[in-house]
Enzyme design. Structure first.
Site, mmCIF file in Angstrom:
data_model
loop_
_atom_site.group_PDB
_atom_site.id
_atom_site.type_symbol
_atom_site.label_atom_id
_atom_site.label_comp_id
_atom_site.label_asym_id
_atom_site.label_seq_id
_atom_site.Cartn_x
_atom_site.Cartn_y
_atom_site.Cartn_z
ATOM 1 N N ASP A 42 0.847 -1.199 0.000
ATOM 2 C CA ASP A 42 0.000 0.000 0.000
ATOM 3 C C ASP A 42 0.884 1.252 0.000
ATOM 4 O OD1 ASP A 42 -2.519 -1.608 0.596
ATOM 5 O OD2 ASP A 42 -1.315 -2.072 2.355
ATOM 6 N N GLU A 94 2.412 -6.716 -5.143
ATOM 7 C CA GLU A 94 2.030 -5.936 -6.326
ATOM 8 C C GLU A 94 3.181 -5.074 -6.860
ATOM 9 O OE1 GLU A 94 -1.748 -4.098 -6.063
ATOM 10 O OE2 GLU A 94 -1.236 -2.456 -7.407
HETATM 11 O O1 TRH Z 1 4.796 -5.867 0.839
HETATM 12 P P1 TRH Z 1 3.980 -6.578 -0.171
HETATM 13 O O2 TRH Z 1 3.780 -8.000 0.066
HETATM 14 O O3 TRH Z 1 2.589 -5.870 -0.294
HETATM 15 C C1 TRH Z 1 1.400 -6.612 -0.561
HETATM 16 C C2 TRH Z 1 0.911 -6.325 -1.941
HETATM 17 O O4 TRH Z 1 0.833 -4.990 -2.293
HETATM 18 C C3 TRH Z 1 -0.458 -6.954 -2.141
HETATM 19 O O5 TRH Z 1 -0.967 -6.618 -3.406
HETATM 20 C C4 TRH Z 1 -1.381 -6.450 -1.067
HETATM 21 O O6 TRH Z 1 -2.641 -6.960 -1.245
HETATM 22 C C5 TRH Z 1 -0.818 -6.859 0.267
HETATM 23 O O7 TRH Z 1 0.485 -6.291 0.450
HETATM 24 C C6 TRH Z 1 -1.703 -6.402 1.399
HETATM 25 O O8 TRH Z 1 4.688 -6.478 -1.628
HETATM 26 P P2 TRH Z 1 4.883 -5.265 -2.624
HETATM 27 O O9 TRH Z 1 3.580 -4.832 -3.190
HETATM 28 O O10 TRH Z 1 5.900 -5.685 -3.581
HETATM 29 O O11 TRH Z 1 5.454 -4.070 -1.756
HETATM 30 C C7 TRH Z 1 6.744 -4.041 -1.233
HETATM 31 C C8 TRH Z 1 7.286 -2.630 -1.286
HETATM 32 O O12 TRH Z 1 8.450 -2.524 -0.485
HETATM 33 C C9 TRH Z 1 7.690 -2.205 -2.698
HETATM 34 O O13 TRH Z 1 7.326 -0.849 -2.918
HETATM 35 C C10 TRH Z 1 9.204 -2.324 -2.672
HETATM 36 C C11 TRH Z 1 9.489 -1.939 -1.244
HETATM 37 N N1 TRH Z 1 10.786 -2.379 -0.717
HETATM 38 C C12 TRH Z 1 11.788 -1.433 -0.580
HETATM 39 O O14 TRH Z 1 11.614 -0.262 -0.963
HETATM 40 N N2 TRH Z 1 12.984 -1.831 -0.039
HETATM 41 C C13 TRH Z 1 13.215 -3.112 0.371
HETATM 42 O O15 TRH Z 1 14.319 -3.394 0.887
HETATM 43 C C14 TRH Z 1 12.169 -4.075 0.199
HETATM 44 C C15 TRH Z 1 12.408 -5.494 0.616
HETATM 45 C C16 TRH Z 1 10.965 -3.672 -0.334
#
Ligand code: TRH
Length: 337
Positions: A18, A240
């Site tokens: 989110d 996502e």
């Molecule tokens: O964290 P997520 O599993 O989020 C999920 C999804 O959005 C899903 O659709 C939703 O329904 C659920 O939550 C509730 O995975 P996502 O979407 O890839 O988000 C991770 C974010 O973290 C992404 O913007 C990348 C960021 N990130 C960093 O900036 N630095 C890091 O070191 C890591 C590991 C991630």
């Protein structure tokens, strides 16, 4: 054309998607000259995701939003505070519900549909997606050029994770996953530097077979996370936002979809698989990694690379989500805008 003020509302339901999606959108709108106010009920993840903040983006508490600007984006149907919605009736901003990403066919029918509201305004459904009949994917201008000029060995060395000669690089960002032992065995077939993101990945990878060299990463900011995916020969991503970033990385990727109790995630996973160029064994591997089928062998990376590059190019030929949202909102604004 004058710059707009956008109010983006974000409620953190779970994990980081989110925040991740809303921050990328806010930053991208600001980079295009818009003014953005990001209203969040929990901004704690921004401390590591975006420690430097961003010119043109103001972050505030969800319930503290004052007078509406020109456009209101509620992420994932999070419903702005009722008092704010009342004020919207007078100001009449363009009101958009930014939905979750899905490759399923129904998204094309739901994208851009109006939903008349009790306060006399229209709320518009805006669906990210993989076809021209959807809102597209977040992709900042210049991203692919930056990726093309990226020097992975220098970046890895600066991180303290220099690659040894002959090693392939694999990144792991996942949820709980009982298939991790099988993955480690599969990776051990070739010398592998395995970059583990904080949280689930680091917690679940303990002893590794010879051939696999694990490295525990710190939380990276979003540009750093992109570079992690650019530095890797194979990316395991989840949710996502990291899925989209893996597409732009243009390297082979495996998606662990956010599991839903009713099992609908299996359809979502298959819908994306069907949009990827064909590669023997890919669907079986993705399903096995998601617990939706038996464990399957890792497809050969050489052939997979071509598939990933072709999919990236196909998606990059479309208008990006921020550009598409910008056009969509301007087309629905009153004549004074
Ligand atoms: O964290 P997520 O599993 O989020 C999920 C999804 O959005 C899903 O659709 C939703 O329904 C659920 O939550 C509730 O995975 P996502 O979407 O890839 O988000 C991770 C974010 O973290 C992404 O913007 C990348 C960021 N990130 C960093 O900036 N630095 C890091 O070191 C890591 C590991 C991630």
């Amino acid at each position: 054309m004058r710059a707009w003020t956008w109010d983006v509302f974000c409620r953190v339901i779970d994990n980081f998607g989110d925040v991740g999606v809303c921050w990328r959108l806010a930053r991208d709108l600001a980079a295009r000259g818009e003014r953005v106010r990001l209203w969040m009920d929990d901004a704690s993840a921004l401390r590591w995701m975006a420690p430097a903040g961003c010119t043109g983006v103001e972050v505030g508490a969800f319930d503290a939003a004052g007078e509406p600007g020109d456009a209101v984006v509620e992420a994932f149907a999070c419903d702005p505070p009722p008092a704010f919605v009342e004020r919207m009736a007078a100001r009449r901003p363009v009101w958009i519900n930014l939905e979750y990403l899905s490759a399923e066919a129904w998204v094309e029918r739901a994208h851009a549909l109006p939903s008349p509201q009790r306060n006399g305004l229209t709320k518009w459904f805006f669906h990210p997606g993989f076809s021209a009949a959807t809102g597209g994917l977040l992709r900042e201008p210049g991203l692919l050029a930056e990726r093309a000029g990226f020097e992975r060995d220098a970046w890895l060395a600066a991180l303290g994770a220099a690659r040894r000669p002959g090693e392939r690089v694999v990144s792991l960002f996942c949820y709980d996953n009982p298939a991790i032992p099988q993955l480690l065995q599969a990776l051990a077939a070739e010398p592998t530097l395995l970059l583990l993101t904080p949280g689930h990945a680091q917690r679940q990878v303990g002893a590794v077979p010879p051939g696999v060299r694990p490295f525990a990463l710190p939380w990276l900011d979003q540009p750093g996370f992109d570079r992690l995916l650019w530095a890797s020969d194979l990316n395991f991503v989840r949710g996502e936002d990291s899925l989209v970033r893996a597409i732009w990385a243009g390297a082979p990727f495996v998606w662990q979809i956010y599991p839903q109790h009713d099992g609908v995630h299996a359809d979502k996973l298959d819908a994306l698989l069907q949009r990827l160029p064909p590669l023997p064994g890919l669907a079986a591997f993705w399903r096995g990694w998601n617990g939706l089928g038996p464990w399957a062998p890792l497809p050969p990376l050489d052939a997979w690379r071509a598939v990933a590059a072709a999919f990236r190019d196909e998606q990059a030929a479309r208008l990006d989500l921020t550009g598409s949202l910008w056009q969509f909102a301007r087309a629905r604004a009153g004549p004074e805008c």
